[in-house]
Design a protein around this motif. Structure first.
Motif, PDB file in Angstrom:
ATOM      1  N   SER A   1      27.573  -6.673  26.467  1.00 49.19           N
ATOM      2  CA  SER A   1      26.792  -5.936  27.471  1.00 49.19           C
ATOM      3  C   SER A   1      27.330  -4.513  27.638  1.00 49.19           C
ATOM      4  CB  SER A   1      26.776  -6.677  28.804  1.00 49.19           C
ATOM      5  OG  SER A   1      28.079  -6.773  29.339  1.00 49.19           O
ATOM      6  N   ASN A   2      28.640  -4.367  27.591  1.00 43.87           N
ATOM      7  CA  ASN A   2      29.231  -3.026  27.698  1.00 43.87           C
ATOM      8  C   ASN A   2      28.935  -2.187  26.462  1.00 43.87           C
ATOM      9  OD1 ASN A   2      31.024  -2.534  30.224  1.00 43.87           O
ATOM     10  ND2 ASN A   2      31.312  -4.677  29.694  1.00 43.87           N
TER      11      ASN A   2
ATOM     12  N   LYS B   1      25.326  -1.020  26.663  1.00 45.81           N
ATOM     13  CA  LYS B   1      25.193   0.044  27.663  1.00 45.81           C
ATOM     14  C   LYS B   1      25.679   1.382  27.095  1.00 45.81           C
ATOM     15  CE  LYS B   1      27.940  -0.364  31.138  1.00 45.81           C
ATOM     16  NZ  LYS B   1      28.621  -0.762  32.377  1.00 45.81           N
TER      17      LYS B   1
END
Length: 195
Positions: free
Chosen positions: A49-50, A53
């Motif tokens: 997820s990081n 992003k």
């Protein structure tokens, strides 16, 4: 004995062993698998997820900054959230960061995974190694299964990105991958003596 005979014997032995294992040991193995799956999923979700992003916000260069500056810290954050005696990490024979270099026993498992892949043998979802009476290692193979991974781990064409990778990782081995290649593994070490 060649690798495939060894794998066949290990697989057959494991199948026979599971069938012959008393319920208590069978439950213990199931608990190890459950903890391994939970821990590896937590790490993948946190890093993924990081990464997504950062890719969306600033492309491959920002994602590289994230990897070089934050991936290890986020892995430690995940480890702090895991039960006592449980640790998770990523390893690869073709590592970019020396922190992801495998230990001797981990390198052996990665080489077996690679040999299976090279010989068109379907990789297992996971493998469990009983290190000793109290310690297990759960291995989840990691494959290059998204084209976005190749932006930094494939044949990098962008000269700025190539230079940035070389600056941050002077002994980089994590390049020239293709779709479907084995990237490495997530290793979850479960030490029951510390729980």
């Amino acid at each position: 004995m060649n690798l495939f005979k060894s794998l066949a014997i290990v697989s057959l032995s494991a199948s026979l062993l599971i069938a012959a294992v008393p319920n208590k040991q069978n439950r213990e193995l199931k608990n190890v698998v459950k903890m391994g799956q939970k821990s590896s999923k937590m790490l993948l979700k946190t890093l993924g997820s990081n990464m997504k992003k950062n890719l969306k916000a600033g492309g491959a260069l920002q994602a590289l900054d994230f990897c070089s500056n934050e991936a290890y810290n986020l892995t430690e954050t995940v480890n702090q959230r895991l039960p006592r005696g449980v640790r998770v990490k990523r390893v690869s024979i073709k590592f970019r960061n020396p922190a992801n270099a495998p230990q001797a026993d981990e390198a052996k498992v990665l080489k077996i995974f690679q040999s299976m892949k090279d010989n068109n043998i379907v990789l297992p979802n996971h493998l469990v190694e009983k290190v000793d009476a109290k310690v297990y290692k759960f291995y989840k193979p990691l494959l290059i299964n998204k084209k976005v991974c190749l932006k930094c781990h494939g044949d990098v064409k962008d000269t700025d990105l190539k230079r940035a990778i070389a600056d941050r990782y002077p002994i980089d081995k994590a390049k020239h991958y293709k779709m479907g290649d084995l990237r490495g593994a997530i290793v979850v070490t479960i030490d029951k003596s510390k729980r």
